[in-house]
Motif scaffolding. Structure first.
Motif, PDB file in Angstrom:
ATOM      1  N   VAL A 137       0.944  -1.249  -0.111  1.00 53.07           N
ATOM      2  CA  VAL A 137       0.273   0.918   0.384  1.00 53.07           C
ATOM      3  C   VAL A 137       0.652   0.855   0.087  1.00 53.07           C
ATOM      4  CG1 VAL A 137      -1.847   1.295   1.286  1.00 53.07           C
ATOM      5  CG2 VAL A 137      -2.087  -1.301   1.537  1.00 53.07           C
ATOM      6  N   LEU A 138       0.456   2.937  -1.183  1.00 47.69           N
ATOM      7  CA  LEU A 138       1.316   2.949  -0.997  1.00 47.69           C
ATOM      8  C   LEU A 138       0.792   4.494  -0.688  1.00 47.69           C
ATOM      9  CD1 LEU A 138       4.274   4.108  -1.696  1.00 47.69           C
ATOM     10  CD2 LEU A 138       3.278   4.501  -4.239  1.00 47.69           C
ATOM     11  N   ARG A 139       0.895   4.695   0.599  1.00 43.56           N
ATOM     12  CA  ARG A 139      -0.110   6.081   0.956  1.00 43.56           C
ATOM     13  C   ARG A 139       0.025   7.419   0.206  1.00 43.56           C
ATOM     14  NH1 ARG A 139      -2.314   2.765   4.341  1.00 43.56           N
ATOM     15  NH2 ARG A 139      -1.342   1.813   5.827  1.00 43.56           N
ATOM     16  N   PRO A 140      -1.023   8.423   0.771  1.00 39.20           N
ATOM     17  CA  PRO A 140      -0.896   9.780   0.207  1.00 39.20           C
ATOM     18  C   PRO A 140       0.639  10.453   0.126  1.00 39.20           C
ATOM     19  CG  PRO A 140      -3.310   9.554   0.363  1.00 39.20           C
ATOM     20  CD  PRO A 140      -3.156   8.353   1.114  1.00 39.20           C
ATOM     21  N   LEU A 141       1.200  10.910  -0.787  1.00 35.85           N
ATOM     22  CA  LEU A 141       2.675  11.670  -0.106  1.00 35.85           C
ATOM     23  C   LEU A 141       3.794  10.128   0.204  1.00 35.85           C
ATOM     24  CD1 LEU A 141       1.684  15.061   0.840  1.00 35.85           C
ATOM     25  CD2 LEU A 141       2.655  14.446  -1.614  1.00 35.85           C
ATOM     26  N   GLU A 142       3.543   8.706   0.289  1.00 31.48           N
ATOM     27  CA  GLU A 142       4.599   8.213   0.118  1.00 31.48           C
ATOM     28  C   GLU A 142       5.379   7.555  -0.870  1.00 31.48           C
ATOM     29  OE1 GLU A 142       4.414   4.602   3.375  1.00 31.48           O
ATOM     30  OE2 GLU A 142       3.085   4.600   1.980  1.00 31.48           O
ATOM     31  N   ARG A 143       6.015   6.767  -0.446  1.00 37.76           N
ATOM     32  CA  ARG A 143       7.484   6.969  -1.664  1.00 37.76           C
ATOM     33  C   ARG A 143       8.271   5.423  -1.431  1.00 37.76           C
ATOM     34  NH1 ARG A 143       9.751  11.115   1.263  1.00 37.76           N
ATOM     35  NH2 ARG A 143      11.686  10.342   1.521  1.00 37.76           N
ATOM     36  N   LEU A 170       0.814  10.545  -5.643  1.00 36.41           N
ATOM     37  CA  LEU A 170       1.062  12.304  -5.504  1.00 36.41           C
ATOM     38  C   LEU A 170      -0.739  12.224  -5.580  1.00 36.41           C
ATOM     39  CD1 LEU A 170       3.870  13.352  -8.389  1.00 36.41           C
ATOM     40  CD2 LEU A 170       3.846  13.383  -5.950  1.00 36.41           C
ATOM     41  N   SER A 171      -0.923  11.080  -5.171  1.00 36.90           N
ATOM     42  CA  SER A 171      -3.026  11.577  -5.139  1.00 36.90           C
ATOM     43  C   SER A 171      -3.228  11.313  -3.502  1.00 36.90           C
ATOM     44  CB  SER A 171      -3.485  10.343  -5.854  1.00 36.90           C
ATOM     45  OG  SER A 171      -3.544   9.295  -4.901  1.00 36.90           O
ATOM     46  N   GLN A 172      -4.836  11.526  -3.053  1.00 34.96           N
ATOM     47  CA  GLN A 172      -5.333  11.981  -1.890  1.00 34.96           C
ATOM     48  C   GLN A 172      -5.919  10.596  -1.643  1.00 34.96           C
ATOM     49  OE1 GLN A 172      -4.957  15.238  -1.045  1.00 34.96           O
ATOM     50  NE2 GLN A 172      -4.808  15.938  -2.100  1.00 34.96           N
ATOM     51  N   GLU A 173      -5.810   9.553  -2.218  1.00 31.44           N
ATOM     52  CA  GLU A 173      -5.814   8.123  -2.153  1.00 31.44           C
ATOM     53  C   GLU A 173      -5.317   7.313  -1.883  1.00 31.44           C
ATOM     54  OE1 GLU A 173      -9.048   7.375  -4.759  1.00 31.44           O
ATOM     55  OE2 GLU A 173      -9.957   9.103  -4.131  1.00 31.44           O
ATOM     56  N   ASP A 174      -4.968   6.230  -1.305  1.00 31.61           N
ATOM     57  CA  ASP A 174      -3.979   5.288  -1.439  1.00 31.61           C
ATOM     58  C   ASP A 174      -4.202   4.629  -2.289  1.00 31.61           C
ATOM     59  OD1 ASP A 174      -3.992   5.207   2.291  1.00 31.61           O
ATOM     60  OD2 ASP A 174      -4.307   3.888   2.618  1.00 31.61           O
ATOM     61  N   PHE A 175      -2.998   3.959  -2.367  1.00 29.69           N
ATOM     62  CA  PHE A 175      -2.965   3.153  -3.711  1.00 29.69           C
ATOM     63  C   PHE A 175      -2.200   1.661  -3.679  1.00 29.69           C
ATOM     64  CE2 PHE A 175      -0.168   1.697  -7.486  1.00 29.69           C
ATOM     65  CZ  PHE A 175      -1.762   1.981  -8.948  1.00 29.69           C
ATOM     66  N   VAL A 176      -3.226   0.328  -4.163  1.00 28.11           N
ATOM     67  CA  VAL A 176      -2.308  -1.151  -3.852  1.00 28.11           C
ATOM     68  C   VAL A 176      -1.453  -1.218  -5.313  1.00 28.11           C
ATOM     69  CG1 VAL A 176      -2.936  -3.490  -2.919  1.00 28.11           C
ATOM     70  CG2 VAL A 176      -3.985  -1.470  -2.465  1.00 28.11           C
ATOM     71  N   ILE A 177      -0.745  -1.592  -4.665  1.00 29.62           N
ATOM     72  CA  ILE A 177       0.314  -2.199  -5.784  1.00 29.62           C
ATOM     73  C   ILE A 177       0.384  -3.774  -5.612  1.00 29.62           C
ATOM     74  CG2 ILE A 177       2.575  -2.226  -6.410  1.00 29.62           C
ATOM     75  CD1 ILE A 177       2.998   0.362  -5.079  1.00 29.62           C
ATOM     76  N   ASN A 178       0.402  -4.189  -6.109  1.00 31.01           N
ATOM     77  CA  ASN A 178      -0.035  -5.957  -6.788  1.00 31.01           C
ATOM     78  C   ASN A 178       1.198  -6.346  -7.522  1.00 31.01           C
ATOM     79  OD1 ASN A 178      -2.682  -5.967  -5.776  1.00 31.01           O
ATOM     80  ND2 ASN A 178      -3.763  -4.904  -7.315  1.00 31.01           N
TER      81      ASN A 178
END
Length: 145
Positions: A36-42, A97-105
């Motif tokens: 899970v990549l949270r907003p502004l997380e790298r 760079l979004s406002q939502e969590d993004f899941v990398i599968n």
């Protein structure tokens, strides 16, 4: 087309060109579990790939336009450079760079790899540079129209 030696320690297919005139090959996430990549997380996402490029070539890791447009996911150090003498695993430094969590599968296409020739330069110290029409005009010097 140049030959590139590759070791695949992951479980994903090798990068390949999607069309005959594609410049980039898709890199895939090689994960044991989703990330899970949270907003502004790298995070550094591994690919399982190790390459040996011929001398005079580099590989550039670039964002995928669809991930950037639809989800705000991009490569932080774009383009990331892989030198011909690097033998470590290819990793992709992604940022959300979004406002939502993004899941990398596992297996997700996360970046593009572009192979390019390059030259090395040798700096020559001088007292001044030759004059040009542009001169020192930099950012925005040509206006907006």
């Amino acid at each position: 087309m140049i030959q590139i030696k590759v070791v695949n320690k992951g479980h994903q297919q090798l990068p390949a060109y999607a069309t005959p005139q594609s410049a980039g090959m898709d890199l895939r996430a090689n994960l044991d579990e989703s990330v899970v990549l949270r907003p502004l997380e790298r995070k550094l996402i591994k690919t399982g790939l190790f390459i040996a490029l011929p001398e005079g070539y580099e590989a550039q890791v670039r964002p995928r336009s669809g991930l950037a447009l639809k989800h705000g996911i991009t490569v932080l150090n774009t383009p990331g450079t892989i030198d011909a003498d690097y033998r470590g695993e290819i990793g992709v430094c992604l940022i959300n760079l979004s406002q939502e969590d993004f899941v990398i599968n596992d297996g997700e296409r996360i970046a593009q790899l572009v192979i390019a020739r390059h030259e090395q330069g040798d700096f020559e110290l001088v007292e001044e540079l030759d004059e040009t029409e542009r001169g020192a005009g930099g950012y925005g010097h040509t206006g907006v129209k």
